[in-house]
Design an enzyme around this catalytic site. Sequence first.
Site, mmCIF file in Angstrom:
data_model
loop_
_atom_site.group_PDB
_atom_site.id
_atom_site.type_symbol
_atom_site.label_atom_id
_atom_site.label_comp_id
_atom_site.label_asym_id
_atom_site.label_seq_id
_atom_site.Cartn_x
_atom_site.Cartn_y
_atom_site.Cartn_z
ATOM 1 N N HIS A 1 71.158 48.983 22.007
ATOM 2 C CA HIS A 1 72.478 48.441 22.344
ATOM 3 C C HIS A 1 73.238 48.072 21.076
ATOM 4 O O HIS A 1 72.638 47.916 20.008
ATOM 5 C CB HIS A 1 72.338 47.158 23.179
ATOM 6 N N TYR B 1 75.248 36.046 29.461
ATOM 7 C CA TYR B 1 74.716 35.496 28.210
ATOM 8 C C TYR B 1 75.672 35.829 27.072
ATOM 9 O O TYR B 1 76.468 36.765 27.167
ATOM 10 C CB TYR B 1 73.309 36.058 27.908
ATOM 11 N N THR C 1 75.102 44.432 29.270
ATOM 12 C CA THR C 1 75.838 43.728 30.321
ATOM 13 C C THR C 1 76.788 42.673 29.759
ATOM 14 O O THR C 1 77.765 42.330 30.422
ATOM 15 C CB THR C 1 74.870 43.062 31.317
ATOM 16 N N ARG D 1 69.738 38.379 37.222
ATOM 17 C CA ARG D 1 70.079 37.422 36.162
ATOM 18 C C ARG D 1 71.089 38.013 35.175
ATOM 19 O O ARG D 1 71.606 37.305 34.307
ATOM 20 C CB ARG D 1 68.809 36.941 35.443
ATOM 21 N N TYR E 1 68.731 50.056 36.228
ATOM 22 C CA TYR E 1 67.860 48.951 35.805
ATOM 23 C C TYR E 1 67.597 48.062 37.009
ATOM 24 O O TYR E 1 68.539 47.544 37.624
ATOM 25 C CB TYR E 1 68.543 48.164 34.681
ATOM 26 N N HIS F 1 62.962 50.847 31.460
ATOM 27 C CA HIS F 1 61.792 49.981 31.277
ATOM 28 C C HIS F 1 60.769 50.092 32.414
ATOM 29 O O HIS F 1 60.253 49.090 32.915
ATOM 30 C CB HIS F 1 62.243 48.523 31.096
ATOM 31 N N ASP G 1 64.980 49.280 22.379
ATOM 32 C CA ASP G 1 65.681 48.194 23.074
ATOM 33 C C ASP G 1 66.303 47.191 22.092
ATOM 34 O O ASP G 1 66.674 46.087 22.484
ATOM 35 C CB ASP G 1 64.778 47.470 24.088
#
Length: 299
Positions: free
Chosen positions: A34, A50, A78, A131, A158, A182, A251
């Site tokens: 990312h 976040y 995200t 989340r 995901y 994942h 990742d």
Amino acid sequence: MAAFTMDATWLPFHPAPSKPAFVLPPGAVDAHCHVFGPGDEFPYAPGRKYTPCDAGKDQLWALRDRLGFSRNVIVQATCHGADNRAVVDALRASGGRAKGIATVRRSVTDADLAELNTAGVKGVRFNFVKRLVDTTPPDELLEIAHRIAPLGWHVVIYFEAADLPELYEFITRLPTTVVVDHMGRPDVSKPVAGPEFGLFVQLMRDNPHIWSKVTCPERLSHLGPPDYTDVVPFARHLVETFPDRVLWGTDWPHPNLKTHMPDDGALVDFIPKIAPTAALQQKLLVVNPQRLYWPEEVA
Ligand SMILES: O=C(O)c1cc(C(=O)O)oc(=O)c1
């Protein structure tokens, strides 16, 4: 002053990853990473769950070169919502060495899709991890999937293993290649041959258009670093059973890790444990990502 302050519990990426002992084959692709901002240039989305540390394209290229990768696939994070500007900027700056996965809403125009396509976007990401995102109705996602299919794009999805029974039918109905992030997030304290991971293996076995990223030992492991031994049997099972439908990625910059921040060099050294032969490594790291992201190079 910077416009954004990372969350108090945020773990920033490793400042000085080790040089891996495992030498990546020429043409290896980091197929899941990312970029975050930088927030002053590419603001984080108002609805994000976040606020990360900044992790821009130049830092990603430095990691690529340090680890020995040739190319990257940058997946929209995200925290940027459906504003793909940071990914598109990175793709344009990459000199053809990166492709991207975007997040779009139903309101996306054909002109927007064409622009993303020209920049090097090869798919869209659907996220079901509660989340991280608010729920998008399945009919909206299906509509998007049908709109991107003619571009030759695929869907990256995901979800967590506990949600697979509910999502199973939806996933199999998608009209494009589907790449699961994942490994569908198995609970690796459960047996590889048990019903939970068995359902994921069945999904791949019965649907030849479904691929998996065998990524994130650092995220899935209960035993933790340096060896992440509890994740090995899961990833290795997928690599050996579906050698033509697996991808690997760092990742980086590792969003939302709470227990530790991995040394990305050590993550590369995890690869031979899950892909033990040169032939499997070549497929995982070079041939498979090339088929999906640089298909024009495949004869
Ligand atoms: O598990 C995660 O927290 C996570 C988050 C994101 C994202 O925020 O896009 O992407 C990932 O691949 C993994």
